[in-house]
Write a protein that holds these residues in place. Sequence first.
Motif, PDB file in Angstrom:
ATOM      1  N   ASN A 211       0.813  -1.215   0.000  1.00  0.00           N
ATOM      2  CA  ASN A 211       0.000   0.000   0.000  1.00  0.00           C
ATOM      3  C   ASN A 211       0.851   1.272   0.000  1.00  0.00           C
ATOM      4  O   ASN A 211       0.372   2.332  -0.389  1.00  0.00           O
ATOM      5  CB  ASN A 211      -0.915   0.003   1.216  1.00  0.00           C
ATOM      6  CG  ASN A 211      -1.833  -1.211   1.265  1.00  0.00           C
ATOM      7  OD1 ASN A 211      -2.754  -1.331   0.476  1.00  0.00           O
ATOM      8  ND2 ASN A 211      -1.573  -2.129   2.194  1.00  0.00           N
ATOM      9  N   TRP A 212       2.101   1.144   0.428  1.00  0.00           N
ATOM     10  CA  TRP A 212       3.005   2.298   0.502  1.00  0.00           C
ATOM     11  C   TRP A 212       4.329   1.921  -0.165  1.00  0.00           C
ATOM     12  O   TRP A 212       5.396   1.990   0.438  1.00  0.00           O
ATOM     13  CB  TRP A 212       3.191   2.711   1.962  1.00  0.00           C
ATOM     14  CG  TRP A 212       1.869   2.911   2.643  1.00  0.00           C
ATOM     15  CD1 TRP A 212       1.070   4.024   2.576  1.00  0.00           C
ATOM     16  CD2 TRP A 212       1.162   1.967   3.458  1.00  0.00           C
ATOM     17  NE1 TRP A 212      -0.076   3.828   3.301  1.00  0.00           N
ATOM     18  CE2 TRP A 212      -0.057   2.589   3.850  1.00  0.00           C
ATOM     19  CE3 TRP A 212       1.443   0.661   3.906  1.00  0.00           C
ATOM     20  CZ2 TRP A 212      -0.983   1.943   4.670  1.00  0.00           C
ATOM     21  CZ3 TRP A 212       0.514   0.011   4.696  1.00  0.00           C
ATOM     22  CH2 TRP A 212      -0.683   0.654   5.075  1.00  0.00           C
ATOM     23  N   LYS A 213       4.241   1.510  -1.424  1.00  0.00           N
ATOM     24  CA  LYS A 213       5.381   0.885  -2.093  1.00  0.00           C
ATOM     25  C   LYS A 213       6.528   1.860  -2.350  1.00  0.00           C
ATOM     26  O   LYS A 213       7.678   1.427  -2.461  1.00  0.00           O
ATOM     27  CB  LYS A 213       4.944   0.227  -3.402  1.00  0.00           C
ATOM     28  CG  LYS A 213       4.358   1.176  -4.432  1.00  0.00           C
ATOM     29  CD  LYS A 213       3.923   0.386  -5.663  1.00  0.00           C
ATOM     30  CE  LYS A 213       3.280   1.294  -6.691  1.00  0.00           C
ATOM     31  NZ  LYS A 213       2.848   0.524  -7.893  1.00  0.00           N
ATOM     32  N   ASP A 214       6.253   3.154  -2.458  1.00  0.00           N
ATOM     33  CA  ASP A 214       7.341   4.100  -2.686  1.00  0.00           C
ATOM     34  C   ASP A 214       8.231   4.229  -1.453  1.00  0.00           C
ATOM     35  O   ASP A 214       9.459   4.259  -1.560  1.00  0.00           O
ATOM     36  CB  ASP A 214       6.787   5.476  -3.069  1.00  0.00           C
ATOM     37  CG  ASP A 214       6.143   5.473  -4.443  1.00  0.00           C
ATOM     38  OD1 ASP A 214       6.488   4.583  -5.251  1.00  0.00           O
ATOM     39  OD2 ASP A 214       5.286   6.338  -4.702  1.00  0.00           O
ATOM     40  N   GLN A 215       7.606   4.284  -0.265  1.00  0.00           N
ATOM     41  CA  GLN A 215       8.383   4.399   0.974  1.00  0.00           C
ATOM     42  C   GLN A 215       8.902   3.043   1.449  1.00  0.00           C
ATOM     43  O   GLN A 215      10.002   2.947   1.994  1.00  0.00           O
ATOM     44  CB  GLN A 215       7.529   5.011   2.092  1.00  0.00           C
ATOM     45  CG  GLN A 215       6.874   6.338   1.765  1.00  0.00           C
ATOM     46  CD  GLN A 215       5.403   6.185   1.470  1.00  0.00           C
ATOM     47  OE1 GLN A 215       5.018   5.437   0.568  1.00  0.00           O
ATOM     48  NE2 GLN A 215       4.579   6.880   2.239  1.00  0.00           N
TER      49      GLN A 215
ATOM     50  N   ASP B 241      -6.060   2.448   1.977  1.00  0.00           N
ATOM     51  CA  ASP B 241      -5.823   3.695   1.254  1.00  0.00           C
ATOM     52  C   ASP B 241      -5.587   4.828   2.249  1.00  0.00           C
ATOM     53  O   ASP B 241      -6.503   5.575   2.599  1.00  0.00           O
ATOM     54  CB  ASP B 241      -7.005   4.007   0.342  1.00  0.00           C
ATOM     55  CG  ASP B 241      -6.751   5.230  -0.528  1.00  0.00           C
ATOM     56  OD1 ASP B 241      -5.590   5.678  -0.593  1.00  0.00           O
ATOM     57  OD2 ASP B 241      -7.717   5.732  -1.130  1.00  0.00           O
ATOM     58  N   THR B 242      -4.347   4.920   2.741  1.00  0.00           N
ATOM     59  CA  THR B 242      -3.951   6.004   3.644  1.00  0.00           C
ATOM     60  C   THR B 242      -2.581   6.516   3.203  1.00  0.00           C
ATOM     61  O   THR B 242      -1.813   5.779   2.577  1.00  0.00           O
ATOM     62  CB  THR B 242      -3.861   5.513   5.107  1.00  0.00           C
ATOM     63  OG1 THR B 242      -2.916   4.433   5.191  1.00  0.00           O
ATOM     64  CG2 THR B 242      -5.212   5.032   5.616  1.00  0.00           C
ATOM     65  N   PRO B 243      -2.238   7.768   3.543  1.00  0.00           N
ATOM     66  CA  PRO B 243      -0.945   8.314   3.108  1.00  0.00           C
ATOM     67  C   PRO B 243       0.254   7.605   3.729  1.00  0.00           C
ATOM     68  O   PRO B 243       1.295   7.463   3.092  1.00  0.00           O
ATOM     69  CB  PRO B 243      -1.003   9.785   3.561  1.00  0.00           C
ATOM     70  CG  PRO B 243      -2.434  10.075   3.839  1.00  0.00           C
ATOM     71  CD  PRO B 243      -3.052   8.780   4.235  1.00  0.00           C
ATOM     72  N   GLU B 244       0.113   7.171   4.987  1.00  0.00           N
ATOM     73  CA  GLU B 244       1.192   6.514   5.720  1.00  0.00           C
ATOM     74  C   GLU B 244       0.705   5.159   6.235  1.00  0.00           C
ATOM     75  O   GLU B 244      -0.502   4.934   6.351  1.00  0.00           O
ATOM     76  CB  GLU B 244       1.649   7.382   6.898  1.00  0.00           C
ATOM     77  CG  GLU B 244       2.170   8.753   6.499  1.00  0.00           C
ATOM     78  CD  GLU B 244       3.476   8.675   5.729  1.00  0.00           C
ATOM     79  OE1 GLU B 244       4.216   7.676   5.910  1.00  0.00           O
ATOM     80  OE2 GLU B 244       3.759   9.599   4.945  1.00  0.00           O
ATOM     81  N   PRO B 245       1.617   4.253   6.555  1.00  0.00           N
ATOM     82  CA  PRO B 245       1.197   2.950   7.088  1.00  0.00           C
ATOM     83  C   PRO B 245       0.315   3.091   8.321  1.00  0.00           C
ATOM     84  O   PRO B 245       0.660   3.787   9.277  1.00  0.00           O
ATOM     85  CB  PRO B 245       2.530   2.279   7.436  1.00  0.00           C
ATOM     86  CG  PRO B 245       3.515   2.892   6.499  1.00  0.00           C
ATOM     87  CD  PRO B 245       3.083   4.322   6.364  1.00  0.00           C
ATOM     88  N   ASP B 246      -0.838   2.450   8.269  1.00  0.00           N
ATOM     89  CA  ASP B 246      -1.782   2.478   9.394  1.00  0.00           C
ATOM     90  C   ASP B 246      -2.708   1.275   9.264  1.00  0.00           C
ATOM     91  O   ASP B 246      -3.606   1.257   8.425  1.00  0.00           O
ATOM     92  CB  ASP B 246      -2.591   3.773   9.391  1.00  0.00           C
ATOM     93  CG  ASP B 246      -3.456   3.927  10.636  1.00  0.00           C
ATOM     94  OD1 ASP B 246      -3.477   2.989  11.465  1.00  0.00           O
ATOM     95  OD2 ASP B 246      -4.110   4.976  10.785  1.00  0.00           O
ATOM     96  N   PHE B 247      -2.476   0.264  10.106  1.00  0.00           N
ATOM     97  CA  PHE B 247      -3.298  -0.938  10.065  1.00  0.00           C
ATOM     98  C   PHE B 247      -4.597  -0.781  10.856  1.00  0.00           C
ATOM     99  O   PHE B 247      -5.526  -1.569  10.681  1.00  0.00           O
ATOM    100  CB  PHE B 247      -2.515  -2.129  10.626  1.00  0.00           C
ATOM    101  CG  PHE B 247      -1.360  -2.571   9.753  1.00  0.00           C
ATOM    102  CD1 PHE B 247      -1.269  -2.198   8.427  1.00  0.00           C
ATOM    103  CD2 PHE B 247      -0.371  -3.392  10.275  1.00  0.00           C
ATOM    104  CE1 PHE B 247      -0.227  -2.618   7.626  1.00  0.00           C
ATOM    105  CE2 PHE B 247       0.691  -3.827   9.485  1.00  0.00           C
ATOM    106  CZ  PHE B 247       0.768  -3.439   8.160  1.00  0.00           C
ATOM    107  N   HIS B 248      -4.652   0.206  11.725  1.00  0.00           N
ATOM    108  CA  HIS B 248      -5.825   0.392  12.580  1.00  0.00           C
ATOM    109  C   HIS B 248      -6.881   1.224  11.861  1.00  0.00           C
ATOM    110  O   HIS B 248      -7.291   2.292  12.310  1.00  0.00           O
ATOM    111  CB  HIS B 248      -5.414   1.055  13.896  1.00  0.00           C
ATOM    112  CG  HIS B 248      -4.608   0.181  14.782  1.00  0.00           C
ATOM    113  ND1 HIS B 248      -5.157  -0.590  15.794  1.00  0.00           N
ATOM    114  CD2 HIS B 248      -3.282  -0.064  14.813  1.00  0.00           C
ATOM    115  CE1 HIS B 248      -4.191  -1.264  16.408  1.00  0.00           C
ATOM    116  NE2 HIS B 248      -3.049  -0.958  15.836  1.00  0.00           N
ATOM    117  N   ARG B 249      -7.333   0.708  10.732  1.00  0.00           N
ATOM    118  CA  ARG B 249      -8.317   1.401   9.901  1.00  0.00           C
ATOM    119  C   ARG B 249      -9.429   0.426   9.515  1.00  0.00           C
ATOM    120  O   ARG B 249      -9.435  -0.152   8.426  1.00  0.00           O
ATOM    121  CB  ARG B 249      -7.638   1.984   8.664  1.00  0.00           C
ATOM    122  CG  ARG B 249      -6.544   3.003   8.972  1.00  0.00           C
ATOM    123  CD  ARG B 249      -7.076   4.225   9.718  1.00  0.00           C
ATOM    124  NE  ARG B 249      -7.906   5.040   8.852  1.00  0.00           N
ATOM    125  CZ  ARG B 249      -7.450   6.104   8.186  1.00  0.00           C
ATOM    126  NH1 ARG B 249      -6.179   6.476   8.292  1.00  0.00           N
ATOM    127  NH2 ARG B 249      -8.266   6.803   7.433  1.00  0.00           N
TER     128      ARG B 249
END
Length: 210
Positions: free
Chosen positions: A32-36, A192-200
Motif C-alpha cells: 500500500n506504501w510501495k514508494d516508501q 488507502d492512507t498516506p502513511e502505514p496504518d493498520f488500525h483502519r
Amino acid sequence: MPYMPELDNLSQEEIIKQLDELGTRRTIERLNWKDQYPYRPLTVISIAHSGKYIYVDFMVRCNYLRAVNYENNSSVHQDSCVEFFVSPIGRTPYYNFEFNCIGTIHAACRMDRHTGTPLTDEQLDRVKRYPSCGTRPFQELEGMFTWNLLVAIPLDLIGLEYEGKPIEMLGNFYKCADHTATPHFLSWAPIDTPEPDFHRPEFFAPIVLE
C-alpha cells in the motif's frame, strides 16, 4: 474459513498439514506504501475454524529476522511480525492480534488505534501459539529465513458463538517489521492512507466462518 472441527484434536504438525490441504489459502502481498516501503517478503496464510477456534497458519520467507520482544502486549510490531485484525460485528469494536516470530502476542479490543482495552494475561494465554523459531528472544539476524507461526484464537474471546451457520465478519491480515533493516507493511486487503496504518477498520474486508 471452512469449518474443520477435527482440528481441535490434532497435533501441531497435523493441523498445519490439514490447513495446507483443506484450509483457505491467501497471500499477504499488498504494498500500500510501495514508494516508501517496497520490500515484500513472501507471506502466505492458511485458515479455517473448528467451531471453537480460528486457526491461522502464517508462513513467511524473508531476509531479516528479529524477535526482541518477549513479554505480553509488548511492541511485537517492531520485530518480524504477523497480524490478524478482526471485527466480529460491524467495523467497531475490533480486535488486533499481533505476533512476532517467537509467538509473543499483543492484543486488545479497540475502537481505534488510540482507544482500546488490552487483553489480560489470562486471556492472552488462551491464544495457542506454535512458532517454528522457538520462544527465546534474539537480536536481528541477516540471511534467508523461512518460518511459520500457527495460532488458534478462541471464538468466545472475540464474543462469538458458532451455531452451525455462517458468521460474517470483517478483518484484515498483515505482515510488518518496523525496526528491522528492511521495514515493511503488507496487507491482505488494500488500505488507502498516506502513511502505514493498520488500525483502519473502514478498510477491513469480509471474512466468513462457514
